[in-house]
Scaffold this active site. Structure first.
Site, PDB file in Angstrom:
ATOM      1  CG  HIS A 129     -34.772  28.605 -13.003  1.00  0.00           C
ATOM      2  ND1 HIS A 129     -35.308  29.023 -14.209  1.00  0.00           N
ATOM      3  CD2 HIS A 129     -33.724  27.800 -13.321  1.00  0.00           C
ATOM      4  CE1 HIS A 129     -34.614  28.488 -15.202  1.00  0.00           C
ATOM      5  NE2 HIS A 129     -33.646  27.759 -14.698  1.00  0.00           N
ATOM      6  CG  ASN A 131     -31.258  28.843 -17.676  1.00  0.00           C
ATOM      7  OD1 ASN A 131     -31.080  29.086 -18.868  1.00  0.00           O
ATOM      8  ND2 ASN A 131     -32.383  28.289 -17.236  1.00  0.00           N
ATOM      9  NE  ARG A 133     -30.325  27.060 -22.885  1.00  0.00           N
ATOM     10  CZ  ARG A 133     -31.418  27.452 -22.244  1.00  0.00           C
ATOM     11  NH1 ARG A 133     -31.308  27.984 -21.029  1.00  0.00           N
ATOM     12  NH2 ARG A 133     -32.610  27.323 -22.792  1.00  0.00           N
TER      13      ARG A 133
END
Length: 293
Positions: A129, A131, A133
């Site tokens: 995983h 991510n 942002r």
């Protein structure tokens, strides 16, 4: 309003998405021996996503890129989005409780990021995983994200390589940073009702605002840049290993842990659903198959 900074962050997340999609399709093409090599190489299906505010007006969107049934990847999604509008009451209250300045009085927001989850064909290849942002409100801005490794069959040398690569990319930003973000990941990716971690950890941060946007953006970029060097060598090494039905059963049971975490605890899942983003994009992280004993 930080329009220039917003545009730079949004463009970076899209650039990182393009690099990863290209690298993953190249893995599919190069897998010509070992388990699943007889299958056709996978390709990403790309769908435009849109977010609409409560009154139906456009509120941004992005790209959902999902590959299913490849030689190497059983399911992998690489999503990017840039959305904006007004927070609903539950999300507004949650951010106010976290101490976001001014959010209780002004619920406007802007958010952009990339989110990736890979579930593998070969049980010896670790799921992963990642991510990163950027989030903006009239009273604050911050960065968040990281990456973590989720093997169903653990190999100590894989874990060592993944963490060492993360550390190498973080050390230029301060040698105290990697231990801090590693500890944060260990705490965040813990499943309380199972009393165990989701995987073997990685790095994680949220609400990153040192007051120096350039420095925090540079750190966020390096978290993204670390991903492929940390992960690709593990896949290249493990994808050729023989596997049997028992290995696949172990993989499916471990995927159940992943699904439980993402549905019950993950902050990004909760935010995406609460703010009206495309539900298929938000739930892209769920594995194609899982099992509970």
């Amino acid at each position: 309003m930080m329009d220039t900074e917003k545009a730079r962050a949004s463009a970076w997340f899209r650039e990182l998405r393009d690099q990863i999609v290209s690298a993953f399709e190249a893995l599919e093409d190069s897998h010509d021996t070992g388990p699943f090599a007889e299958m056709a190489p996978g390709r990403f299906e790309v769908t435009e996503t849109r977010r609409h505010s409560d009154d139906g007006t456009d509120a941004g969107g992005g790209l959902m890129s999902v590959m299913r049934g490849g030689r190497v990847f059983e399911k992998v999604g690489v999503n990017v989005s840039t959305v904006y509008g007004t927070l609903g009451v539950p999300a507004q209250q949650a951010m106010a409780a976290r101490g976001v300045p001014g959010i209780a009085e002004d619920p406007r927001f802007w958010a952009s990021g990339i989110s990736l989850v890979a579930h593998m064909q070969n049980p010896h290849c670790p799921a992963v995983h990642m991510n990163t942002r950027m989030f903006w409100t009239p009273g604050a801005w911050w960065f968040g994200g990281g990456s973590d490794l989720n093997p169903c069959i653990e190999y100590e040398d894989d874990t060592t390589h993944f963490h060492a690569t993360q550390k190498a990319y973080l050390d230029p930003h301060g040698e105290a940073l990697y231990p801090e973000l590693k500890a944060w990941a260990d705490e965040y990716f813990y499943i309380p009702h199972r009393k165990r971690a989701r995987g073997v950890g990685g790095i994680f941060m949220d609400d990153r605002n040192t007051g120096d946007w350039e420095a925090d953006f540079a750190l966020t970029q390096d978290i993204g840049r670390a991903f492929l060097p940390a992960y690709l060598p593990l896949v290249e090494k493990r994808r050729v290993q023989p596997c049997d039905a028992a290995d696949k059963d172990t993989q499916l049971i471990h995927r159940g842990l992943y699904a439980e975490y993402n549905l019950v605890y993950d902050r990004g899942t909760k935010f995406g659903l609460a703010t009206g983003h495309d539900a298929n994009a938000v739930l892209m992280s769920l594995p194609p198959l899982a099992k509970w004993v």
